[in-house]
Motif scaffolding. Structure first.
Motif, PDB file in Angstrom:
ATOM      1  N   LEU A 186       0.719  -1.272   0.079  1.00 56.39           N
ATOM      2  CA  LEU A 186      -0.101   0.040  -0.006  1.00 56.39           C
ATOM      3  C   LEU A 186       0.805   1.225   0.046  1.00 56.39           C
ATOM      4  O   LEU A 186       0.639   2.178  -0.513  1.00 56.39           O
ATOM      5  CB  LEU A 186      -0.939  -0.142   1.260  1.00 56.39           C
ATOM      6  N   GLN A 187       1.842   1.093   0.845  1.00 58.72           N
ATOM      7  CA  GLN A 187       2.672   2.565   0.767  1.00 58.72           C
ATOM      8  C   GLN A 187       3.424   2.662  -0.583  1.00 58.72           C
ATOM      9  O   GLN A 187       3.693   3.922  -0.968  1.00 58.72           O
ATOM     10  CB  GLN A 187       3.780   2.106   2.042  1.00 58.72           C
ATOM     11  N   ALA A 205       1.055   4.163  -2.748  1.00 57.06           N
ATOM     12  CA  ALA A 205       0.734   5.805  -2.462  1.00 57.06           C
ATOM     13  C   ALA A 205       1.796   6.633  -2.962  1.00 57.06           C
ATOM     14  O   ALA A 205       1.617   7.627  -3.219  1.00 57.06           O
ATOM     15  CB  ALA A 205       0.584   5.731  -0.854  1.00 57.06           C
ATOM     16  N   ARG A 214       1.499   7.805  -6.655  1.00 57.78           N
ATOM     17  CA  ARG A 214       0.435   8.579  -6.798  1.00 57.78           C
ATOM     18  C   ARG A 214       0.788  10.247  -6.529  1.00 57.78           C
ATOM     19  O   ARG A 214       1.562  10.555  -5.889  1.00 57.78           O
ATOM     20  CB  ARG A 214      -0.891   8.003  -6.038  1.00 57.78           C
ATOM     21  N   GLY A 257       0.588  12.716  -4.305  1.00 62.37           N
ATOM     22  CA  GLY A 257       0.445  13.145  -2.912  1.00 62.37           C
ATOM     23  C   GLY A 257       0.109  14.510  -2.576  1.00 62.37           C
ATOM     24  O   GLY A 257       0.203  15.523  -3.628  1.00 62.37           O
ATOM     25  N   PRO A 306      -3.909  16.518  -3.138  1.00 55.85           N
ATOM     26  CA  PRO A 306      -3.779  15.126  -3.644  1.00 55.85           C
ATOM     27  C   PRO A 306      -4.824  14.699  -4.124  1.00 55.85           C
ATOM     28  O   PRO A 306      -5.949  15.152  -4.301  1.00 55.85           O
ATOM     29  CB  PRO A 306      -3.511  14.409  -2.148  1.00 55.85           C
ATOM     30  N   ARG A 319      -7.192   8.600  -5.594  1.00 58.53           N
ATOM     31  CA  ARG A 319      -6.461   7.623  -5.730  1.00 58.53           C
ATOM     32  C   ARG A 319      -5.395   7.529  -4.328  1.00 58.53           C
ATOM     33  O   ARG A 319      -5.380   6.614  -3.722  1.00 58.53           O
ATOM     34  CB  ARG A 319      -5.822   7.269  -6.534  1.00 58.53           C
ATOM     35  N   TRP A 320      -4.862   8.680  -3.964  1.00 61.60           N
ATOM     36  CA  TRP A 320      -3.738   8.599  -2.980  1.00 61.60           C
ATOM     37  C   TRP A 320      -4.670   8.796  -1.684  1.00 61.60           C
ATOM     38  O   TRP A 320      -4.279   8.100  -0.600  1.00 61.60           O
ATOM     39  CB  TRP A 320      -3.032  10.016  -3.110  1.00 61.60           C
ATOM     40  N   ARG A 321      -5.817   9.624  -1.611  1.00 65.69           N
ATOM     41  CA  ARG A 321      -6.655   9.458  -0.542  1.00 65.69           C
ATOM     42  C   ARG A 321      -7.175   8.113  -0.137  1.00 65.69           C
ATOM     43  O   ARG A 321      -7.396   7.633   0.875  1.00 65.69           O
ATOM     44  CB  ARG A 321      -7.828  10.445  -0.640  1.00 65.69           C
ATOM     45  N   THR A 380      -5.940   5.017  -0.955  1.00 62.49           N
ATOM     46  CA  THR A 380      -4.732   4.325  -0.541  1.00 62.49           C
ATOM     47  C   THR A 380      -4.587   4.648   0.812  1.00 62.49           C
ATOM     48  O   THR A 380      -4.051   3.713   1.682  1.00 62.49           O
ATOM     49  CB  THR A 380      -3.361   4.487  -1.404  1.00 62.49           C
ATOM     50  N   GLN A 381      -4.636   5.989   1.300  1.00 67.17           N
ATOM     51  CA  GLN A 381      -4.065   5.988   2.545  1.00 67.17           C
ATOM     52  C   GLN A 381      -5.246   5.695   3.637  1.00 67.17           C
ATOM     53  O   GLN A 381      -4.948   5.366   4.832  1.00 67.17           O
ATOM     54  CB  GLN A 381      -4.058   7.967   2.821  1.00 67.17           C
ATOM     55  N   ILE A 421      -4.508   2.235   4.184  1.00 61.63           N
ATOM     56  CA  ILE A 421      -3.221   2.168   5.122  1.00 61.63           C
ATOM     57  C   ILE A 421      -3.680   2.376   6.738  1.00 61.63           C
ATOM     58  O   ILE A 421      -3.296   1.615   7.665  1.00 61.63           O
ATOM     59  CB  ILE A 421      -2.146   3.131   4.761  1.00 61.63           C
TER      60      ILE A 421
END
Length: 485
Positions: A263-264, A267, A270, A272, A284, A287-289, A291-292, A295
């Protein structure tokens, strides 16, 4: 203001429920937590400005009587100043409950008080820094102490000021039964959001003293020692050398490392919130959000697994054994040094949450009429031979088997430490209980009738704090006694 006194026979206990708010209620919760952050940051900036102004005036040779008036750091003083300024700097303040702003001011008052006492030596422990500003990514939390705070009769809703009825994921029957029977009363409610984005409501209640369950068996072994570790979370042994239990550490964070790495890395590929090329902040991507959020859910699950294992085992220990002896570990000191080569050990120590075992046993032994004996931090439970009493000068963490240099006995390291702790518990008799109402749990202040033992120096590679100049540990153990049902 008089401090709240806990009545005799009652204890303060928290009931935590996961919430299922509607989109409107979710926005209201975010607004309340944001209001707490705004009040905290605004008053912190004002305190810093006044301090800097007074320091500048002193450098100019201005007398003490002519300096800019100082700003009070207590909660009433901060609240009074906030009420004077809020209409000008926050015209929207009426949209949220006053408890939201009080939450931020209370956190600031505590931080300033801890920093001040740490500078003058009145506060024990590590030195506290000056309070910092809270960012948008800070933990969202708001505490309600006044207004309508109740558990609804349907046992699936709680009512909070300005937020109304909020549905809970699980049933609230355990608390509702106490309130209906008159053996429980809600004092305050704290709503917070975890790393997975889920909101929780923690109700601080005053309940009649808990008792041991009728079907909970009592062990024939009255005194046990509990050694905590990274590989085996709990090793329970009796004073005669019998190993009673060995509970392996769940290691939830270690098990989640593979998923976290995936996951990291995703991220990192992507868009950020920070642009490393332009060195500026940016919006951001979605998709970054997302993935976060994944996490955060992974970390939240690891936390829940760890908490579940700790609560179940400490509850069973407190109900089953009459006297429990544990170590007093400086968990934060064990992780404070070592550099990059110690990163794996530091992660393992944090994953095991060793300090939580003693914290949970402290109040659970009071609930279930047991006695907790806390060995001194310098007590050499791992270095002392349980067969002859000899002591090793050094013992590294890599040595998992204890081999005595005097009697040549070979024994498991953790079992040896648990036996020594059990024998330490046998040497203490507990006196009458001290006055109730000290701290957040009633019944603190138990005394020790016998003279405390003088624990030897820990020393070696596993020492978490430096030894005294004389090479011997500090005397004394801390004993806490449960309240009779």
């Amino acid at each position: 203001m008089a401090r709240f006194e806990i009545p005799s026979g009652w204890v303060v206990q928290a009931y935590r429920f996961a919430l299922d708010p509607t989109p409107t209620q979710h926005r209201a919760l975010v607004s309340h937590s944001g209001a707490a952050r705004f009040a905290h940051n605004h008053m912190l900036a004002l305190v810093k400005a006044v301090m800097d102004q007074r320091a500048a005036e002193r450098s100019y040779g201005i007398g003490v009587d002519e300096l800019t008036p100082s700003l009070g750091w207590s909660l009433p003083a901060l609240r009074k100043t906030w009420n004077i300024r809020k209409r000008a700097i926050a015209p929207w303040w009426g949209e949220n409950s006053k408890e939201a702003y009080n939450t931020g001011l209370d956190a600031l008052a505590r931080g300033l008080d801890n920093w001040s006492k740490s500078r003058t030596g009145e506060r024990a422990g590590t030195s506290m820094g000056f309070p910092r500003f809270k960012t948008v990514r800070s933990r969202r939390s708001v505490r309600f102490t006044t207004g309508i705070i109740r558990v609804e009769p349907d046992r699936h809703h709680v009512t909070l000021p300005r937020l109304g009825r909020i549905r809970t994921h699980e049933s609230t029957r355990k608390l509702a039964r106490r309130i209906t029977a008159g053996t429980g009363r809600v004092l305050s409610a704290t709503v917070s959001q975890d790393s997975a984005g889920r909101w929780h409501c923690s109700l601080q209640t005053l309940v009649h003293a808990k008792t041991r369950r009728a079907h909970a068996p009592r062990s024939l072994v009255p005194v046990v020692g509990v050694d905590v570790g990274v590989k085996d979370l709990l090793v329970v042994a009796a004073a005669d050398g019998t190993e009673l239990e060995r509970i392996p550490a769940p290691k939830p964070l270690t098990r989640a490392q593979a998923r976290l790495r995936v996951l990291q890395r995703a991220a990192a590929r992507r868009h950020g919130p920070y642009d490393p090329v332009a060195r500026s902040r940016r919006q951001p991507s979605k998709r970054w959000r997302a993935t976060q959020a994944k996490i955060g859910k992974t970390h939240a699950r690891a936390t829940n697994v760890r908490r579940d294992v700790l609560h179940k085992n400490t509850t069973r220990l407190a109900e089953q054994y009459r006297v429990i002896a544990v170590e007093t570990l400086n968990a934060s000191g064990m992780r404070s040094a070592g550099g990059a080569h110690k990163r794996g050990l530091n992660r393992a120590l944090g994953d095991a949450a060793l300090a939580q075992v003693r914290t949970m046993l402290t109040y659970k032994t009071r609930w279930y009429d047991s006695t907790l004996v806390e060995a001194d931090r310098y007590f050499p439970s791992s270095k002392t031979c349980s067969a002859c009493g000899g002591r090793k000068p050094t013992l590294t963490l890599a040595e998992r088997t204890y081999q005595c240099d005097h009697c040549d006995v070979v024994i498991d390291r953790d079992r040896n430490a648990a036996i020594n702790l059990a024998r330490l518990g046998e040497t203490h008799t507990v006196g009458e209980q001290g006055p109730a109402g000290s701290g957040s749990v009633a019944g603190r202040g138990a005394i020790c009738e016998t003279e405390p033992v003088r624990a030897g120096a820990a020393g070696g590679c596993e020492a978490s704090t430096p030894r005294g100049p004389s090479g011997v540990g500090q005397p004394g153990t801390v004993v806490s006694q449960g309240t009779a049902a």
